[in-house]
Design an enzyme around this catalytic site. Structure first.
Site, PDB file in Angstrom:
ATOM      1  N   ASN A  77     102.172 105.597 152.982  1.00 31.26           N
ATOM      2  CA  ASN A  77     101.201 105.224 153.827  1.00 31.26           C
ATOM      3  C   ASN A  77     101.956 105.356 155.242  1.00 31.26           C
ATOM      4  O   ASN A  77     102.787 104.708 155.641  1.00 31.26           O
ATOM      5  CB  ASN A  77     100.547 103.951 153.624  1.00 31.26           C
ATOM      6  CG  ASN A  77      99.362 103.795 154.314  1.00 31.26           C
ATOM      7  OD1 ASN A  77      98.981 102.483 154.494  1.00 31.26           O
ATOM      8  ND2 ASN A  77      98.723 104.668 154.804  1.00 31.26           N
ATOM      9  N   TYR A 126      90.301 104.367 166.774  1.00 32.39           N
ATOM     10  CA  TYR A 126      90.548 103.044 165.923  1.00 32.39           C
ATOM     11  C   TYR A 126      90.880 101.730 166.483  1.00 32.39           C
ATOM     12  O   TYR A 126      91.617 101.723 167.723  1.00 32.39           O
ATOM     13  CB  TYR A 126      91.616 103.404 164.972  1.00 32.39           C
ATOM     14  CG  TYR A 126      91.973 102.168 163.933  1.00 32.39           C
ATOM     15  CD1 TYR A 126      90.821 101.496 163.129  1.00 32.39           C
ATOM     16  CD2 TYR A 126      93.427 101.438 164.081  1.00 32.39           C
ATOM     17  CE1 TYR A 126      91.507 100.491 162.472  1.00 32.39           C
ATOM     18  CE2 TYR A 126      93.960 100.615 162.851  1.00 32.39           C
ATOM     19  CZ  TYR A 126      92.836 100.180 162.327  1.00 32.39           C
ATOM     20  OH  TYR A 126      92.865  99.045 161.448  1.00 32.39           O
ATOM     21  N   GLU A 139      86.556  95.558 162.301  1.00 33.48           N
ATOM     22  CA  GLU A 139      87.767  96.789 162.129  1.00 33.48           C
ATOM     23  C   GLU A 139      86.645  97.933 162.429  1.00 33.48           C
ATOM     24  O   GLU A 139      85.728  97.996 161.594  1.00 33.48           O
ATOM     25  CB  GLU A 139      88.180  96.845 161.008  1.00 33.48           C
ATOM     26  CG  GLU A 139      89.322  98.026 161.004  1.00 33.48           C
ATOM     27  CD  GLU A 139      89.995  97.937 159.623  1.00 33.48           C
ATOM     28  OE1 GLU A 139      91.018  98.590 159.458  1.00 33.48           O
ATOM     29  OE2 GLU A 139      89.366  97.755 158.627  1.00 33.48           O
ATOM     30  N   TYR A 143      86.227 102.402 163.343  1.00 34.66           N
ATOM     31  CA  TYR A 143      86.668 103.785 163.317  1.00 34.66           C
ATOM     32  C   TYR A 143      85.404 104.660 163.784  1.00 34.66           C
ATOM     33  O   TYR A 143      84.309 104.459 163.552  1.00 34.66           O
ATOM     34  CB  TYR A 143      86.809 104.222 161.955  1.00 34.66           C
ATOM     35  CG  TYR A 143      87.833 103.502 161.250  1.00 34.66           C
ATOM     36  CD1 TYR A 143      89.225 104.394 161.062  1.00 34.66           C
ATOM     37  CD2 TYR A 143      88.091 102.225 160.580  1.00 34.66           C
ATOM     38  CE1 TYR A 143      90.499 103.781 160.339  1.00 34.66           C
ATOM     39  CE2 TYR A 143      88.879 101.783 159.763  1.00 34.66           C
ATOM     40  CZ  TYR A 143      90.054 102.550 159.942  1.00 34.66           C
ATOM     41  OH  TYR A 143      91.196 102.016 159.082  1.00 34.66           O
ATOM     42  N   GLU A 156      96.433 109.036 160.774  1.00 38.26           N
ATOM     43  CA  GLU A 156      96.762 108.281 159.623  1.00 38.26           C
ATOM     44  C   GLU A 156      96.986 108.995 158.377  1.00 38.26           C
ATOM     45  O   GLU A 156      96.011 110.075 157.987  1.00 38.26           O
ATOM     46  CB  GLU A 156      95.667 107.054 159.125  1.00 38.26           C
ATOM     47  CG  GLU A 156      96.061 106.105 158.360  1.00 38.26           C
ATOM     48  CD  GLU A 156      95.229 105.034 158.312  1.00 38.26           C
ATOM     49  OE1 GLU A 156      95.358 104.013 157.716  1.00 38.26           O
ATOM     50  OE2 GLU A 156      94.405 104.743 158.901  1.00 38.26           O
TER      51      GLU A 156
END
Length: 341
Positions: A88, A121, A130, A132, A223
């Site tokens: 990740n 983000y 949060e 996006y 990401e």
């Protein structure tokens, strides 16, 4: 709600806490960011976890393993690459504090058939959210498993508006947080363009999804999770308008169904109108714009055209939709008609 995201949340929690700590330090040195560097900084390749500023932009790089790397380049540019040895990773350039800024970005993004995002983000507090704005993605669509709240059409494309919830998960404020995630996921993938952030914030608010009052960071991020790919992205800030008082009267609809206009928010260069259709479920609404006006974005309808006679049809989100009209000095509302399809 059950989370269907493939991302390992414990890893992403470490990303958030790392970024949160960095943001506190960056905000304390805000003068450096606002003023920009006295001279251009040399390219810098990152292979271990770090945050900071480079050529006047906030940056973050994090990975939990493997061969991911990110190179900081001139101005708001960065390039990245990663392979399947990486579990990740996430990285990008942007700003230590989020806002209703217009973000322009350009470059290349190569996700392949992999789990990866290219997204604006960020986070807010009070409440903790949060968010996006996903511009491109690989094999995993973050729309899966989230609750849908309609669409918004802006910046040349249509985005699905979604919300998901995290319970007792890591966040920028600790390792056991409960918070919502707000999503705008672009239906037409792209790797360059403009993101009018205010249009997404406003679309979320119209859907009852309210961001917090205290913004944390906002970055144009790449990401990847158990995947391989690359990106070369340049980000910069555009300009936005200032809110002013909106109009207070509207025009009735005509034809064999009825479409009624009502006032939305008004800004220094544009205004929002809400449209409510009654007496039909299959309809075509025509908005006859005045001289100089153009449609800048729309939500909850399929809208065709940008100037002159603009048509709107149902897109599965009910009989209420809205448009943002660039005034170009002409603040008169358009005339409106409605016909059954």
């Amino acid at each position: 709600m059950t989370d269907t995201s493939p991302w390992p949340r414990s890893s992403r929690g470490r990303i958030r806490m790392l970024l949160a700590a960095a943001c506190a330090a960056v905000v304390a040195a805000a003068g450096l960011i606002l003023a920009g560097p006295a001279h251009a900084e040399a390219d810098r390749t990152l292979t271990s976890n770090t945050t900071g500023t480079h050529n006047g932009y906030f940056f973050s790089f994090w990975k939990d393993s493997g061969n991911a790397s990110m190179t900081l380049r001139a101005d708001g540019r960065y390039s990245s690459s990663w392979d399947r040895s990486t579990n990740n990773w996430v990285g990008g350039k942007g700003w230590a504090t989020g806002s209703r800024r217009t973000v322009s970005y350009s470059g290349t993004y190569n996700p392949g058939n992999n789990n990866t995002y290219l997204a604006l983000y960020g986070w807010t507090r009070n409440p903790l959210i949060e968010y996006y704005v996903v511009e491109n993605f690989g094999s995993y669509n973050p729309s899966n498993g989230a609750t849908r709240f309609g669409t918004v059409t802006t910046d040349g494309g249509t985005y699905d508006i979604l919300r998901s919830q995290r319970v007792n998960q890591p966040c920028i404020d600790g390792d056991r947080c409960t918070f919502y995630q707000f999503w705008s996921v672009r239906q037409q993938k792209r790797s360059s363009g403009t993101i009018t952030t205010a249009n997404h914030f406003d679309a979320w608010a119209r859907a009852g999804l309210t961001l917090g009052t205290n913004h944390s960071y906002q970055i144009m991020a790449t990401e990847g999770y158990q995947s391989s790919g690359s990106s070369d992205i340049t980000v910069r800030e555009g300009s936005g308008g200032s809110p002013t008082t909106g109009p207070t009267t509207g025009n009735p609809g005509t034809g064999n169904c009825t479409a009624t206009l009502s006032a939305g928010e008004q800004f220094g260069d544009r205004f929002n109108l809400n449209v409510a259709v009654s007496n039909a479920s299959n309809w075509t609404v025509t908005l006859n714009l005045n001289g100089g006006q153009s449609i800048q974005n729309s939500w909850n309808a399929a809208v065709s055209g940008t100037t002159g006679s603009v048509t709107a049809r149902p897109n599965g989100n009910g009989n209420n939709f809205g448009v943002t009209i660039m005034a170009n000095g002409n603040w008169t509302w358009p005339t409106i008609t409605c016909q059954t399809s």
